[in-house]
Design an enzyme around this catalytic site. Structure first.
Site, PDB file in Angstrom:
ATOM      1  N   GLY A 118      98.956  85.050 110.672  1.00 38.17           N
ATOM      2  CA  GLY A 118      98.246  85.870 111.636  1.00 38.17           C
ATOM      3  C   GLY A 118      99.114  86.090 112.849  1.00 38.17           C
ATOM      4  N   GLY A 119      98.720  87.020 113.688  1.00 39.45           N
ATOM      5  CA  GLY A 119      99.455  87.222 114.933  1.00 39.45           C
ATOM      6  C   GLY A 119     100.436  88.369 114.865  1.00 39.45           C
ATOM      7  N   GLU A 120     100.988  88.673 116.025  1.00 37.21           N
ATOM      8  CA  GLU A 120     101.896  89.813 116.148  1.00 37.21           C
ATOM      9  C   GLU A 120     103.354  89.371 115.976  1.00 37.21           C
ATOM     10  OE1 GLU A 120     101.381  93.055 116.599  1.00 37.21           O
ATOM     11  OE2 GLU A 120      99.204  92.988 116.617  1.00 37.21           O
ATOM     12  N   GLY A 151     102.370  77.973 112.125  1.00 35.55           N
ATOM     13  CA  GLY A 151     101.936  77.040 113.166  1.00 35.55           C
ATOM     14  C   GLY A 151     102.295  77.528 114.540  1.00 35.55           C
ATOM     15  N   CYS A 198     103.965  89.016 120.498  1.00 36.21           N
ATOM     16  CA  CYS A 198     102.536  88.936 120.192  1.00 36.21           C
ATOM     17  C   CYS A 198     101.791  90.179 120.659  1.00 36.21           C
ATOM     18  CB  CYS A 198     101.915  87.671 120.773  1.00 36.21           C
ATOM     19  SG  CYS A 198     102.719  86.197 120.188  1.00 36.21           S
ATOM     20  N   TYR A 249     109.801  86.045 118.040  1.00 31.39           N
ATOM     21  CA  TYR A 249     111.209  85.728 117.800  1.00 31.39           C
ATOM     22  C   TYR A 249     111.354  84.228 117.554  1.00 31.39           C
ATOM     23  CZ  TYR A 249     115.969  84.366 119.041  1.00 31.39           C
ATOM     24  OH  TYR A 249     117.217  83.795 119.028  1.00 31.39           O
ATOM     25  N   HIS A 250     112.172  83.855 116.584  1.00 35.96           N
ATOM     26  CA  HIS A 250     112.564  82.461 116.413  1.00 35.96           C
ATOM     27  C   HIS A 250     114.076  82.382 116.521  1.00 35.96           C
ATOM     28  CE1 HIS A 250     108.572  81.451 115.171  1.00 35.96           C
ATOM     29  NE2 HIS A 250     108.613  82.233 114.122  1.00 35.96           N
TER      30      HIS A 250
END
Lengths: 211, 424
Positions: free
Chosen positions: A73-75, A152, A170, A78-79
């Protein structure tokens, strides 16, 4: 409460850790593995949630950074290096069968972790995630299959925040992003922050210990 | 029988959900517990299993449609003549909730996973090198399962195992469990407050710990009769204040006595540098001063060159500069011996920590009137004397008990026989 397994994947690319979580989620689902927490640090990557607005990514096509469309879920987010990514693979039947509770609990873990570092962080009404003043420091996105979670949260520790310039994290346009390093003014030891996360996690999820 | 599929309630305050994707189309059959659709709530996407087996006859909600919890989103025609619930009038919402709560029974997914597992077992053929590492480090089956193989067919390579062993060694779980079992302060509770130490406090903490880890601390104490000096000070303090503009304290007397003893015992005025002893030519005394920010030890340089009045002025100016935060970095360096006068807080005696790289420190207690035995040629008598308990802390790596004792005895004599004529 059951003990929770800690799996620290160290530095691993998004694709491999994604596959890893999926496999682990299946194992937890059939009771083949205890509830677990995965820690990982990714290469630079942008990820979309399933219902993300693609226009929130504004990088040029020839950018070398990989982009993944995930099932969380979510927009967009960046990682990258310096960011602690935490994937709890939990069967919520062992905790509380509520999506709202789980998301607020993850926020609480981040808030408690930051409190251990003397940083005051808060929630924003209607916006999932954790904020320091008006800047986002922790982002969340979760997928659940029969109450077993995957994906998560990501906590910006020493993240190079310039990568967020190319996205609207997001999908929230009005607020910026920040990191622990930016707030404290010093690069932080990731393993120490992970310890803080686990201590906070134990507190919030009422866990007695880890395996 | 036709079963309504409703938007499930995913949390206490969740009143609606968004349909993201149907995994089945109209006309297809679905098993009980098979994933039927995906919904989104908050920032969580969830896969929803079918509450019943049957043929999908109607899909009401399209992707991105938002439905209230409990609203019908699809209908399934049950193939079984015996519905799961004997009570046909039971609320449909309850059925779906029950299904979510139940542990999944045997279904396609389970079979798929067991296949996956057996695949994994096949991959668990390890090379002799990997086997050796596994054996050497007593890795369990659980450990091996949590290693991500990066070799061909996800096979676990030597590098994968070594990486895992390295991670296991500084195992987060062990550290965190240890911390969890330690009594913890309830952070931010009413009973306690969490505050980061300021810069000075952190420095003091490191400095103190470092000193205890460096020197072999030992202590000797003695009682010093300060009666003559006490009388002198009370007699002269008004004149002194009028002349100098600040109070006459006991500190310069103590400093002068110490300087004299340090000149007689140069080893107390030295430092240890690995296997070498550095004997300092000048007597630079560090004076412990309590400030709002914590302990500071400014240095009075070349004390041996100063007369009594010079010492008085220097002690006064350094103490004032310290409290006014006007010290320069140089003022805090180069001490060769230190004096901590906690007697000003009415403490009788204490054991101060050596100020590195010194080898000795005086801990000065409060001057208190005591009934003491006075020996005279006419026999013993009891009198009232102003007694100051003084403690010498010294580094036994360099100084033995006999030397330390002789030094403090010399200091006692200096104080009790202090030359009080023409001091200023």
């Amino acid at each position: 409460m059951n003990r929770i397994k800690i799996i620290d994947l160290g530095f691993l690319d998004y694709k491999n850790s994604w596959n890893y979580q999926k496999e682990l989620q299946k194992k937890v689902l059939i009771g083949d593995c205890s509830d677990s927490i995965i820690f990982v640090e990714h290469d630079s990557v942008y990820t979309f949630g399933k219902n993300s607005d693609k226009s929130n990514l504004m990088i040029s096509k020839d950018s070398k950074i990989k982009i993944y469309e995930t099932e969380r879920g979510g927009e967009i987010t960046y990682h990258g290096p310096g960011q602690i990514v935490c994937y709890p693979i939990l069967n919520l039947k062992n905790f509380k069968q509520s999506v709202t509770w789980y998301m607020r609990a993850l926020e609480e873990v981040i808030i408690e972790t930051l409190k251990l570092l003397n940083i005051k962080a808060t929630r924003k009404d209607g916006l999932t995630g954790v904020w320091v003043k008006d800047e986002k420091i922790g982002a969340q996105g979760v997928r659940m299959t029969k109450w077993v979670t995957m994906h998560g949260f990501a906590l910006n520790v020493n993240t190079d925040l310039r990568f967020f310039n190319d996205i609207i994290p997001c999908g929230i346009k009005d607020f910026g992003v920040t990191s622990i390093e930016k707030i404290i003014g010093k690069e932080q030891d990731l393993s120490l922050v992970k310890e803080h996360i686990l201590i906070s996690f134990a507190k919030v999820f009422n866990i007695k210990g880890y395996i | 029988m036709i079963i309504d599929i409703v938007m499930p309630k995913m949390g206490e305050s969740i009143t609606e959900g968004t349909i993201l994707e149907w995994k089945k189309e109209i006309g297809e059959f679905v098993e009980m517990d098979e994933i039927l659709l995906e919904i989104g709530t908050d920032k969580v996407d969830s896969e929803i299993p079918s509450p019943a087996a049957g043929k999908i006859i109607e899909i009401i909600g399209k992707p991105n449609d938002v439905f209230d919890v409990g609203a019908v989103i699809a209908r399934v025609e049950s193939v079984s003549d015996q519905p799961k619930s004997s009570d046909k009038t039971q609320e449909q919402e309850k059925i779906i909730l029950d299904q979510i709560k139940e542990t999944p029974s045997k279904n396609e997914e389970t079979i798929e996973i067991s296949k996956l597992n057996s695949n994994k077992d096949e991959n668990n053929f390890f090379t002799p090198a990997v086997n050796k590492i596994i054996k050497k480090n007593n890795l369990t089956k659980d450990d091996l399962l949590s290693i991500v193989g990066t070799g061909k067919n996800n096979r676990i390579t030597k590098i994968d195992v070594l990486k895992f062993v390295k991670l296991k060694k500084n195992d987060l779980a062990t550290t965190v469990n240890k911390k969890l079992s330690e009594p913890t302060l309830e952070v931010g509770s009413k009973e306690s407050l969490l505050n980061e130490m300021d810069h000075v406090r952190k420095k003091i903490a490191i400095h103190m710990r470092n000193s205890l880890d460096t020197s072999a601390h030992v202590y000797v104490s003695t009682e010093i009769d300060m009666s003559r000096i006490v009388e002198y000070v009370s007699e002269k303090e008004n004149d002194f204040k009028a002349q100098e503009g600040f109070n006459l304290t006991f500190t310069p007397f103590i400093f002068q006595g110490a300087v004299k003893s340090l000149s007689s015992f140069p080893i107390m005025n030295s430092s240890i540098d690995k296997d070498n002893v550095i004997t300092h030519k000048n007597v630079n005394i560090g004076m412990a001063v309590a400030t709002d920010n914590g302990l500071m030890v400014p240095v009075l340089r070349n004390c041996e060159e100063l007369n009594f009045l010079g010492l008085c002025r220097k002690v006064n100016s350094i103490a004032k500069n310290t409290r006014d935060k006007k010290l320069k970095p140089d003022d805090l360096q180069g001490s060769t011996f230190s004096i901590s006068n906690f007697g000003v807080f009415n403490v009788t005696m204490g054991t101060p920590i050596i100020n590195q790289p010194n080898v000795g420190i005086f801990g000065i207690g409060a001057i208190k009137k005591r009934a003491v035995v006075i020996e005279t040629n006419d026999g013993d008598t009891i009198g009232i004397k102003s007694i100051m308990v003084t403690t010498l802390g010294f580094d036994h790596r360099l100084i033995d008990g006999s030397e330390g004792s002789m030094f403090i005895e010399d200091f006692r004599k200096n104080m009790e026989n202090f030359q009080l004529e023409n001091l200023f």
